[in-house]
Design a protein around this motif. Structure first.
Motif, PDB file in Angstrom:
ATOM      1  N   GLU A 233      -1.601   7.877  14.422  1.00 16.64           N
ATOM      2  CA  GLU A 233      -1.420   6.593  13.736  1.00 16.64           C
ATOM      3  C   GLU A 233      -0.999   6.803  12.284  1.00 16.64           C
ATOM      4  N   LEU A 234      -1.559   7.791  11.639  1.00 15.74           N
ATOM      5  CA  LEU A 234      -1.200   8.080  10.250  1.00 15.74           C
ATOM      6  C   LEU A 234       0.222   8.620  10.162  1.00 15.74           C
ATOM      7  N   GLU A 235       0.592   9.491  11.073  1.00 13.57           N
ATOM      8  CA  GLU A 235       1.964  10.009  11.100  1.00 13.57           C
ATOM      9  C   GLU A 235       2.975   8.876  11.247  1.00 13.57           C
ATOM     10  N   ARG A 236       2.680   7.939  12.135  1.00 10.09           N
ATOM     11  CA  ARG A 236       3.599   6.817  12.347  1.00 10.09           C
ATOM     12  C   ARG A 236       3.724   5.969  11.094  1.00 10.09           C
ATOM     13  N   ALA A 268       1.770  -4.600  -6.318  1.00 14.57           N
ATOM     14  CA  ALA A 268       2.433  -5.021  -7.559  1.00 14.57           C
ATOM     15  C   ALA A 268       3.604  -4.107  -7.894  1.00 14.57           C
ATOM     16  N   LEU A 269       3.556  -2.869  -7.422  1.00 17.67           N
ATOM     17  CA  LEU A 269       4.636  -1.912  -7.683  1.00 17.67           C
ATOM     18  C   LEU A 269       5.524  -1.712  -6.457  1.00 17.67           C
ATOM     19  N   GLY A 270       5.355  -2.569  -5.456  1.00 16.05           N
ATOM     20  CA  GLY A 270       6.195  -2.487  -4.266  1.00 16.05           C
ATOM     21  C   GLY A 270       5.897  -1.288  -3.388  1.00 16.05           C
ATOM     22  N   ARG A 271       4.649  -0.815  -3.414  1.00 18.78           N
ATOM     23  CA  ARG A 271       4.282   0.378  -2.654  1.00 18.78           C
ATOM     24  C   ARG A 271       3.385   0.023  -1.470  1.00 18.78           C
ATOM     25  N   ARG A 272       3.518   0.785  -0.407  1.00 19.75           N
ATOM     26  CA  ARG A 272       2.563   0.711   0.684  1.00 19.75           C
ATOM     27  C   ARG A 272       1.315   1.480   0.284  1.00 19.75           C
ATOM     28  N   ALA A 273       0.236   1.299   1.047  1.00 20.29           N
ATOM     29  CA  ALA A 273      -1.023   1.914   0.648  1.00 20.29           C
ATOM     30  C   ALA A 273      -1.766   2.496   1.839  1.00 20.29           C
ATOM     31  N   ILE A 274      -2.420   3.632   1.581  1.00 19.91           N
ATOM     32  CA  ILE A 274      -3.376   4.230   2.511  1.00 19.91           C
ATOM     33  C   ILE A 274      -4.736   4.181   1.836  1.00 19.91           C
ATOM     34  N   LEU A 275      -5.713   3.640   2.522  1.00 24.92           N
ATOM     35  CA  LEU A 275      -7.057   3.508   1.970  1.00 24.92           C
ATOM     36  C   LEU A 275      -8.016   4.380   2.772  1.00 24.92           C
ATOM     37  N   ALA A 276      -8.619   5.372   2.117  1.00 21.92           N
ATOM     38  CA  ALA A 276      -9.592   6.246   2.771  1.00 21.92           C
ATOM     39  C   ALA A 276     -10.976   5.601   2.690  1.00 21.92           C
ATOM     40  N   ARG A 277     -11.628   5.451   3.818  1.00 18.84           N
ATOM     41  CA  ARG A 277     -12.937   4.786   3.837  1.00 18.84           C
ATOM     42  C   ARG A 277     -13.950   5.520   2.958  1.00 18.84           C
ATOM     43  N   GLY A 278     -14.024   6.842   3.114  1.00 16.65           N
ATOM     44  CA  GLY A 278     -14.985   7.624   2.360  1.00 16.65           C
ATOM     45  C   GLY A 278     -16.414   7.229   2.679  1.00 16.65           C
ATOM     46  N   LEU A 282     -15.036   1.991   2.345  1.00 15.51           N
ATOM     47  CA  LEU A 282     -14.012   1.060   1.873  1.00 15.51           C
ATOM     48  C   LEU A 282     -13.254   0.475   3.058  1.00 15.51           C
ATOM     49  N   SER A 283     -12.885  -0.794   2.944  1.00 19.55           N
ATOM     50  CA  SER A 283     -12.179  -1.462   4.034  1.00 19.55           C
ATOM     51  C   SER A 283     -11.321  -2.581   3.473  1.00 19.55           C
ATOM     52  N   LEU A 284     -10.452  -3.100   4.329  1.00 20.31           N
ATOM     53  CA  LEU A 284      -9.580  -4.210   3.955  1.00 20.31           C
ATOM     54  C   LEU A 284     -10.170  -5.524   4.454  1.00 20.31           C
ATOM     55  N   ASP A 285      -9.842  -6.611   3.752  1.00 23.66           N
ATOM     56  CA  ASP A 285     -10.299  -7.926   4.190  1.00 23.66           C
ATOM     57  C   ASP A 285      -9.651  -8.321   5.509  1.00 23.66           C
ATOM     58  N   GLU A 286      -8.408  -7.899   5.698  1.00 21.78           N
ATOM     59  CA  GLU A 286      -7.680  -8.222   6.934  1.00 21.78           C
ATOM     60  C   GLU A 286      -6.585  -7.194   7.141  1.00 21.78           C
ATOM     61  N   ALA A 287      -6.137  -7.061   8.365  1.00 23.83           N
ATOM     62  CA  ALA A 287      -5.078  -6.106   8.681  1.00 23.83           C
ATOM     63  C   ALA A 287      -3.773  -6.525   8.022  1.00 23.83           C
ATOM     64  N   ALA A 288      -2.985  -5.532   7.601  1.00 29.53           N
ATOM     65  CA  ALA A 288      -1.701  -5.809   6.965  1.00 29.53           C
ATOM     66  C   ALA A 288      -0.750  -4.663   7.277  1.00 29.53           C
ATOM     67  N   PRO A 289       0.532  -4.951   7.536  1.00 30.30           N
ATOM     68  CA  PRO A 289       1.467  -3.894   7.932  1.00 30.30           C
ATOM     69  C   PRO A 289       1.765  -2.884   6.831  1.00 30.30           C
ATOM     70  N   ASP A 290       1.515  -3.258   5.563  1.00 30.67           N
ATOM     71  CA  ASP A 290       1.817  -2.336   4.464  1.00 30.67           C
ATOM     72  C   ASP A 290       0.613  -1.497   4.057  1.00 30.67           C
ATOM     73  N   CYS A 291      -0.494  -1.600   4.812  1.00 32.00           N
ATOM     74  CA  CYS A 291      -1.719  -0.866   4.479  1.00 32.00           C
ATOM     75  C   CYS A 291      -2.299  -0.206   5.732  1.00 32.00           C
ATOM     76  N   LEU A 292      -2.913   0.952   5.534  1.00 31.17           N
ATOM     77  CA  LEU A 292      -3.579   1.639   6.627  1.00 31.17           C
ATOM     78  C   LEU A 292      -4.905   2.181   6.123  1.00 31.17           C
ATOM     79  N   VAL A 293      -5.967   1.912   6.866  1.00 28.65           N
ATOM     80  CA  VAL A 293      -7.288   2.441   6.541  1.00 28.65           C
ATOM     81  C   VAL A 293      -7.528   3.672   7.406  1.00 28.65           C
ATOM     82  N   ILE A 294      -7.961   4.770   6.788  1.00 27.86           N
ATOM     83  CA  ILE A 294      -8.143   6.018   7.523  1.00 27.86           C
ATOM     84  C   ILE A 294      -9.543   6.585   7.289  1.00 27.86           C
ATOM     85  N   GLY A 295      -9.947   7.471   8.162  1.00 25.08           N
ATOM     86  CA  GLY A 295     -11.181   8.212   7.989  1.00 25.08           C
ATOM     87  C   GLY A 295     -10.903   9.552   7.338  1.00 25.08           C
TER      88      GLY A 295
END
Length: 402
Positions: A233-236, A268-278, A282-295
């Motif tokens: 999933e991260l590779e994709r 704000a800078l037009g970037r996609r994001a990867i968020l590591a739970r740690g 950490l988590s997102l309020d809702e799913a979004a195509p420009d963000c991915l939450v990973i372990g």
């Protein structure tokens, strides 16, 4: 030779000693790690003998900042960890010729070595944690200290720091030493650090300042090479667009609402994001195509494929990002994280967020600075100067000097 590697802390302390254990095994030596139970299964999967000590630490990253321990709770915690360490380290040291204490909270390691009449080596993971007139002691965070502002001489600050160590640890440590038939320690920090500590930090990223009153042997960072492939999933996600920004706070507590702030800064800078739970979850309020939450993943591989790394400034994460050539934004919370934030800024390989809880605007500004062509180029150029042989250097030194 059989070596005991003792540490108390999160992944930033445990992963380096596991790296050293593996290098010792490569050299035909025996190694056992004594550390918190959070990492026992992982270490055993690598073939490392492991003795757990104390309670699991993962929950501490989710404890609210306002829920700091009272003085009585702190006293009980200190007495508990000293007792746990004397028991676990004492048992794990059976048959060992050397004990290596990794990090300042390994308070029983030297006493156990004395009791058994074997060698003791202390290893720090950041220069700022060792006494020097060239820098102030780090703020631990547990007692609410603030980083030094330069208004007081560093020698005076280290003298105060030694007094704090004594006030916190002396009674519990000396009670256990007395029970073991050992003389009392007058200065706890000097007892733990010794006059000839090792420094397991990269000399380019975190050099030891000279001249020095200590005889410091800098090995380089004890890095554990990670061969794991990235999850599908991260590779994709990485392949689906421009390199994203990686956000994460590792195994430390994160400021309230930081996940939303991070995602807002990337957008704000037009970037996609990867968020590591740690450990903070950490988590997102809702799913979004420009963000991915990973372990937990292979950061060595991932950081080579991101636009920047925004993190807390732990020694391990900072070293990994620097070696990967990734520009960094450090949002320090405690201890050596303020030091690494300054170093990243001084080296021109990223930016240090100002003290305090980040806002979307402040984090956007810091990230924007880190993504400038000059910083990106400097980060890429510096990557090749980061050493990868620190754990091997330390292992050889242990073997050759026995």
């Amino acid at each position: 030779m059989r070596v005991l590697l003792s540490t108390i802390g999160s992944r930033g302390e445990v992963q380096p000693v596991v790296a050293l254990a593996l290098q010792l095994k490569e050299l035909g030596q025996e190694a056992v790690v004594c550390a918190p139970p959070d990492f026992q299964e992982w270490a055993k999967s690598l073939g490392i003998a492991y003795v757990p000590v104390g309670p699991e630490l993962r929950a501490t990253a989710r404890r609210p900042a306002e829920a700091m321990p009272t003085p009585e709770q702190r006293r009980q915690m200190i007495e508990g960890t000293v007792a746990d360490q004397f028991a676990a380290v004492g048992s794990a040291a059976e048959g060992c010729e050397t004990i290596v204490g990794g990090g300042a909270l390994a308070v029983a390691a030297r006493s156990v070595a004395e009791q058994r009449g074997i060698r003791y080596v202390y290893a720090a993971f950041a220069p700022v944690t060792l006494p020097s007139p060239h820098h102030a002691p780090p703020s631990f965070g547990l007692l609410g200290e603030k980083p030094a502002d330069g208004s007081v001489d560093n020698r005076a600050l280290w003298a105060r720091d030694a007094q704090r160590w004594n006030a916190m640890w002396s009674a519990a440590l000396n009670a256990r030493r007395e029970a073991a038939g050992l003389a009392p320690v007058r200065e706890v920090s000097r007892h733990i650090f010794t006059d000839a500590p090792w420094l397991a930090a990269d000399p380019t990223l975190a050099p030891w300042p000279e001249p020095s009153e200590l005889s410091v042997f800098q090995t380089g960072a004890w890095t554990l090479t990670d061969h794991r492939p990235l999850p599908t999933e991260l590779e994709r996600f990485l392949d689906a667009g421009e390199p994203p920004v990686h956000f994460g706070f590792g195994s430390v507590r994160a400021p309230e609402g930081i996940a939303r702030t991070m995602i807002a800064a990337a957008r704000a800078l037009g970037r996609r994001a990867i968020l590591a739970r740690g450990w903070a979850g950490l988590s997102l309020d809702e799913a979004a195509p420009d963000c991915l939450v990973i372990g937990e993943v292979n950061q060595q591989a991932l950081f080579q494929r991101v636009a920047a790394v925004v993190h807390h400034g732990g020694a391990g994460t900072t070293t990994t990002a620097t070696a990967a050539g990734a520009p960094q934004v450090i949002v320090p919370q405690m201890f050596d994280q303020f030091y690494f934030a300054r170093r990243v800024d001084q080296l021109g390989i990223g930016s240090a967020h100002t003290a305090g809880v980040p806002t979307a605007d402040s984090l956007t500004a810091a990230l924007d600075r880190a993504l400038t062509p000059q910083v990106v180029g400097t980060a890429h150029a510096l990557a090749g100067r980061v050493r990868t042989d620190g754990a091997l250097t330390a292992a050889r030194r242990l073997v050759e000097s026995r």
